[in-house]
Design a protein around this motif. Structure first.
Motif, PDB file in Angstrom:
ATOM      1  N   ILE A  69      -4.268  -8.816  -0.141  1.00 20.58           N
ATOM      2  CA  ILE A  69      -4.766  -7.438  -0.283  1.00 20.58           C
ATOM      3  C   ILE A  69      -5.365  -6.955   1.034  1.00 20.58           C
ATOM      4  O   ILE A  69      -5.105  -5.845   1.495  1.00 20.58           O
ATOM      5  N   GLN A  70      -6.178  -7.818   1.662  1.00 24.61           N
ATOM      6  CA  GLN A  70      -6.831  -7.459   2.917  1.00 24.61           C
ATOM      7  C   GLN A  70      -5.800  -7.202   4.018  1.00 24.61           C
ATOM      8  O   GLN A  70      -5.883  -6.203   4.746  1.00 24.61           O
ATOM      9  N   LYS A  71      -4.816  -8.085   4.140  1.00 27.01           N
ATOM     10  CA  LYS A  71      -3.814  -7.940   5.197  1.00 27.01           C
ATOM     11  C   LYS A  71      -2.948  -6.696   4.995  1.00 27.01           C
ATOM     12  O   LYS A  71      -2.588  -6.016   5.968  1.00 27.01           O
ATOM     13  N   ALA A  72      -2.598  -6.390   3.744  1.00 27.50           N
ATOM     14  CA  ALA A  72      -1.783  -5.194   3.483  1.00 27.50           C
ATOM     15  C   ALA A  72      -2.566  -3.931   3.847  1.00 27.50           C
ATOM     16  O   ALA A  72      -2.002  -2.974   4.402  1.00 27.50           O
ATOM     17  N   THR A  73      -3.855  -3.930   3.543  1.00 29.04           N
ATOM     18  CA  THR A  73      -4.699  -2.777   3.879  1.00 29.04           C
ATOM     19  C   THR A  73      -4.808  -2.612   5.389  1.00 29.04           C
ATOM     20  O   THR A  73      -4.734  -1.500   5.920  1.00 29.04           O
ATOM     21  N   GLU A  74      -4.958  -3.728   6.084  1.00 27.84           N
ATOM     22  CA  GLU A  74      -5.009  -3.683   7.548  1.00 27.84           C
ATOM     23  C   GLU A  74      -3.671  -3.218   8.124  1.00 27.84           C
ATOM     24  O   GLU A  74      -3.632  -2.453   9.094  1.00 27.84           O
ATOM     25  N   ASP A  75      -2.564  -3.667   7.511  1.00 25.82           N
ATOM     26  CA  ASP A  75      -1.240  -3.256   7.971  1.00 25.82           C
ATOM     27  C   ASP A  75      -1.054  -1.749   7.819  1.00 25.82           C
ATOM     28  O   ASP A  75      -0.345  -1.119   8.610  1.00 25.82           O
ATOM     29  N   ALA A  76      -1.705  -1.179   6.794  1.00 25.17           N
ATOM     30  CA  ALA A  76      -1.640   0.272   6.575  1.00 25.17           C
ATOM     31  C   ALA A  76      -2.632   1.024   7.462  1.00 25.17           C
ATOM     32  O   ALA A  76      -2.690   2.259   7.408  1.00 25.17           O
ATOM     33  N   LYS A  77      -3.411   0.262   8.259  1.00 30.11           N
ATOM     34  CA  LYS A  77      -4.433   0.847   9.139  1.00 30.11           C
ATOM     35  C   LYS A  77      -5.460   1.646   8.329  1.00 30.11           C
ATOM     36  O   LYS A  77      -5.873   2.763   8.706  1.00 30.11           O
ATOM     37  N   LEU A  78      -5.851   1.049   7.216  1.00 28.92           N
ATOM     38  CA  LEU A  78      -6.855   1.646   6.334  1.00 28.92           C
ATOM     39  C   LEU A  78      -8.011   0.682   6.147  1.00 28.92           C
ATOM     40  O   LEU A  78      -7.890  -0.517   6.434  1.00 28.92           O
ATOM     41  N   SER A  79      -9.103   1.185   5.633  1.00 27.90           N
ATOM     42  CA  SER A  79     -10.205   0.329   5.195  1.00 27.90           C
ATOM     43  C   SER A  79     -10.123   0.183   3.678  1.00 27.90           C
ATOM     44  O   SER A  79      -9.482   0.997   2.998  1.00 27.90           O
ATOM     45  N   ILE A 130       0.862  -1.173   0.000  1.00 25.39           N
ATOM     46  CA  ILE A 130       0.000   0.000   0.000  1.00 25.39           C
ATOM     47  C   ILE A 130       0.902   1.228   0.000  1.00 25.39           C
ATOM     48  O   ILE A 130       1.717   1.408   0.914  1.00 25.39           O
ATOM     49  N   TYR A 131       0.791   2.032  -1.053  1.00 24.26           N
ATOM     50  CA  TYR A 131       1.610   3.237  -1.176  1.00 24.26           C
ATOM     51  C   TYR A 131       0.756   4.480  -0.903  1.00 24.26           C
ATOM     52  O   TYR A 131      -0.390   4.575  -1.377  1.00 24.26           O
ATOM     53  N   ALA A 132       1.307   5.413  -0.164  1.00 24.38           N
ATOM     54  CA  ALA A 132       0.719   6.742  -0.032  1.00 24.38           C
ATOM     55  C   ALA A 132       1.433   7.632  -1.042  1.00 24.38           C
ATOM     56  O   ALA A 132       2.625   7.911  -0.903  1.00 24.38           O
ATOM     57  N   ALA A 133       0.716   8.033  -2.089  1.00 27.50           N
ATOM     58  CA  ALA A 133       1.335   8.760  -3.199  1.00 27.50           C
ATOM     59  C   ALA A 133       0.749  10.165  -3.307  1.00 27.50           C
ATOM     60  O   ALA A 133      -0.454  10.370  -3.119  1.00 27.50           O
ATOM     61  N   GLN A 134       1.614  11.117  -3.610  1.00 24.42           N
ATOM     62  CA  GLN A 134       1.211  12.493  -3.828  1.00 24.42           C
ATOM     63  C   GLN A 134       1.879  13.004  -5.097  1.00 24.42           C
ATOM     64  O   GLN A 134       2.936  12.523  -5.500  1.00 24.42           O
ATOM     65  N   THR A 135       1.245  14.027  -5.717  1.00 29.63           N
ATOM     66  CA  THR A 135       1.796  14.593  -6.946  1.00 29.63           C
ATOM     67  C   THR A 135       3.198  15.130  -6.711  1.00 29.63           C
ATOM     68  O   THR A 135       4.115  14.895  -7.488  1.00 29.63           O
ATOM     69  N   ASN A 136       3.370  15.852  -5.625  1.00 26.38           N
ATOM     70  CA  ASN A 136       4.688  16.401  -5.278  1.00 26.38           C
ATOM     71  C   ASN A 136       5.207  15.681  -4.038  1.00 26.38           C
ATOM     72  O   ASN A 136       4.673  15.845  -2.950  1.00 26.38           O
ATOM     73  N   GLY A 137       6.208  14.877  -4.218  1.00 28.13           N
ATOM     74  CA  GLY A 137       6.747  14.120  -3.097  1.00 28.13           C
ATOM     75  C   GLY A 137       6.895  12.653  -3.440  1.00 28.13           C
ATOM     76  O   GLY A 137       6.280  12.137  -4.380  1.00 28.13           O
ATOM     77  N   GLU A 138       7.751  11.987  -2.675  1.00 29.77           N
ATOM     78  CA  GLU A 138       8.016  10.570  -2.916  1.00 29.77           C
ATOM     79  C   GLU A 138       6.895   9.707  -2.349  1.00 29.77           C
ATOM     80  O   GLU A 138       6.374   9.981  -1.269  1.00 29.77           O
TER      81      GLU A 138
END
Length: 540
Positions: A67-77, A23-31
């Protein structure tokens, strides 16, 4: 969503031995930042010597759980995910019923050898000789590179072509349904796209598709004409109705059905592992070259907007194909690929037989001795691919003496992996006529500094290793982000990529390395056609 809010991209990477989700947190400006991960093993099944399969039902359960476990690891729904990107191993396939969704057989993987006899028979057949002669004749008059490629064609086990023909001939459970037009064929990407959009109702019919980068390496898709090769379908009795619609990498892939994970997820990209790795290494310019050293080694050269024919055994492929904006312009990129099927598999074997206790030990062990003391190793568990092209070659050490220690054997083994990749590099130089300035490497084996430095010494150019060595998932995420509008140009992605280390060639070692490689070439000659020898075959 505010402009500064991160977009959460889930990237599913289905490899030969592992399933991973990042699970990546992506932004237009930034890594982009990895905020969640999950892994599972792919259980390879060996029902008969030479057969290598994957159970589809087990793979399916593992995909959803990962997929489910990675989302949980990211503390997301699941509902917080912006999109899903999919990257898969190529040329592993199954067939299923379009009305019931049930598969007829396990995935037949790209390492499977059940069609080996068919491959040999066809390569030695009068039909293929006439086909090659005809292509050569047409090339003489037209100078078309498409016909040049046909004049040197050689069927190979990793391609889908004859493994699929074998299944259609020998799997009785699908033959009646085949007559009724109810059978669908698909590589892992195609099957996953079908199941993910289908949801829990297996009788629900959805569009049968596969992305162009997965189709291009099958052996039944023509990268020059950008279509399923009619001559191949007719020659091997493969009905076109079986095959998926070939789509671009920016296609509207739809959504993961909400019945599977509790919420809909937009599928923003589907791409083969090697093309995804190309994106992860940002090899977007003509002449860029990357080498992925995982289970096998794959060298890919970006040949730009031209599909180049091969005469030395490299393979022309479509690297990616994107629709540029809302207009009709197409961003298409071609590759030349060479492969060695045994790299990580050699390291794993050495680990299993006790040459070292951890792959990380192998580099320091090799450096603990000044040379291999004349010991050489030939890495050919799956034969030797281009430019040698000998499926019957054997593996083994040669030159062992009373003075040989374990460290000498480890050094010889690691050097052989670099020699094998250097052969592909030399082949690429001849095939393309390009001049290269650097090689970008990734994959688990690229973490070995000794191999990277040896490769730099052999090729005489810099070897560049990115901070992210598992760049397949990263590349699929980049593609999904571009398709979703998080980024608008590939240049933005190049600014995001970071280099961890560059290995410069040691000019004092180059002559020595070239001499070692010539000696290794003589060892290879000893092991060629090993499994054609009657005495060897009779040992089984």
């Amino acid at each position: 969503m505010a402009a500064t809010d991160p977009h959460y991209i889930a990237t599913l990477d289905v490899g030969t031995t592992t399933i991973r989700c990042f699970i990546y947190a992506a932004q237009t400006n930034g890594e982009p930042v990895t905020v969640g991960t999950a892994y599972d093993q792919v259980d390879l099944i060996y029902p008969v010597p030479g057969w290598v399969e994957i159970n589809p039902n087990k793979l399916w359960k593992s995909v959803l759980q990962t997929i489910q476990k990675a989302t949980e690891d990211a503390k997301l729904s699941i509902g917080q995910l912006t999109c899903l990107a999919i990257s898969t191993q190529r040329n592993s396939f199954t067939c299923w019923n379009r009305n019931t969704g049930q598969v007829y057989h396990n995935f037949v993987t790209w390492k499977d050898l059940r069609a080996d006899q068919l491959v040999n028979e066809w390569n030695n057949s009068l039909t293929l000789r006439l086909l090659k002669f005809g292509a050569s004749f047409l090339h003489f008059f037209t100078r078309s590179k498409r016909f040049l490629a046909g004049s040197v064609i050689k069927l190979m086990n990793p391609q889908v072509t004859l493994r699929l023909a074998w299944v259609l001939q020998n799997n009785t459970s699908l033959q009646e349904d085949l007559k009724l037009g109810n059978v669908l064929y698909g590589t892992i990407d195609s099957w996953l796209l079908y199941r993910l959009r289908q949801g829990t109702d297996l009788s629900r019919q959805v569009e049968h598709i596969s992305d162009v980068t997965n189709c291009t390496s099958t052996g039944i898709y023509d990268p020059f004409g950008q279509e399923w090769a009619g001559w191949a379908l007719n020659l091997f009795s493969i009905k076109k109705e079986l095959l998926p619609k070939v789509v671009d990498n920016s296609y509207d892939f739809g959504h993961v059905h909400e019945t599977l994970l509790g919420a809909k997820i937009k599928i923003a990209a589907s791409v083969s592992d090697q093309s995804a790795s190309l994106w992860g290494n940002c090899c977007f310019e003509r002449g860029d070259v990357k080498i992925t050293m995982g289970t096998g080694s794959f060298l890919n050269v970006n040949t730009g907007t031209k599909c180049l024919a091969s005469v030395h055994g490299l393979y022309p492929l479509i690297g990616y194909k994107l629709q540029s904006g809302k207009g009709s312009s197409v961003d298409i990129n071609y590759l030349m690929e060479g492969a060695s099927n045994d790299t990580g598999s050699i390291i794993e074997w050495a680990l299993n037989v006790g040459l070292f206790n951890d792959p990380a030990e192998s580099g320091p062990m090799a450096l603990s001795v000044p040379s291999s003391d004349g010991v050489l190793f030939v890495p050919a568990f799956s034969g030797l691919g281009p430019p040698i092209r000998d499926d019957t070659a054997g593996s083994g050490f040669i030159g062992i003496k009373p003075s040989t220690r374990k460290e000498h054997m480890v050094r010889a083994l690691l050097e052989s992996l670099a020699f094998r990749v250097a052969l592909l590099y030399d082949c690429a130089l001849r095939e393309t006529g390009f001049t290269f300035t650097s090689i970008r490497v990734d994959g688990g084996v690229s973490k070995n500094d000794f191999i990277c430095q040896t490769l730099a010494d052999l090729t005489g150019i810099q070897v560049e290793r990115g901070e992210v060595t598992d760049s397949t998932a990263l590349g699929a995420m980049f593609m999904a982000g571009l398709n979703c509008g998080i980024w608008t140009t590939k240049r933005q992605l190049m600014d995001v990529r970071r280099v961890e280390r560059t290995f410069a060639p040691d000019v004092t070692q180059q002559m020595k390395r070239q001499k070692q490689m010539r000696a290794w070439g003589r060892a290879v000659e000893r092991f060629k056609k090993w499994y054609m020898l009657e005495d060897i075959k009779n040992l089984d």
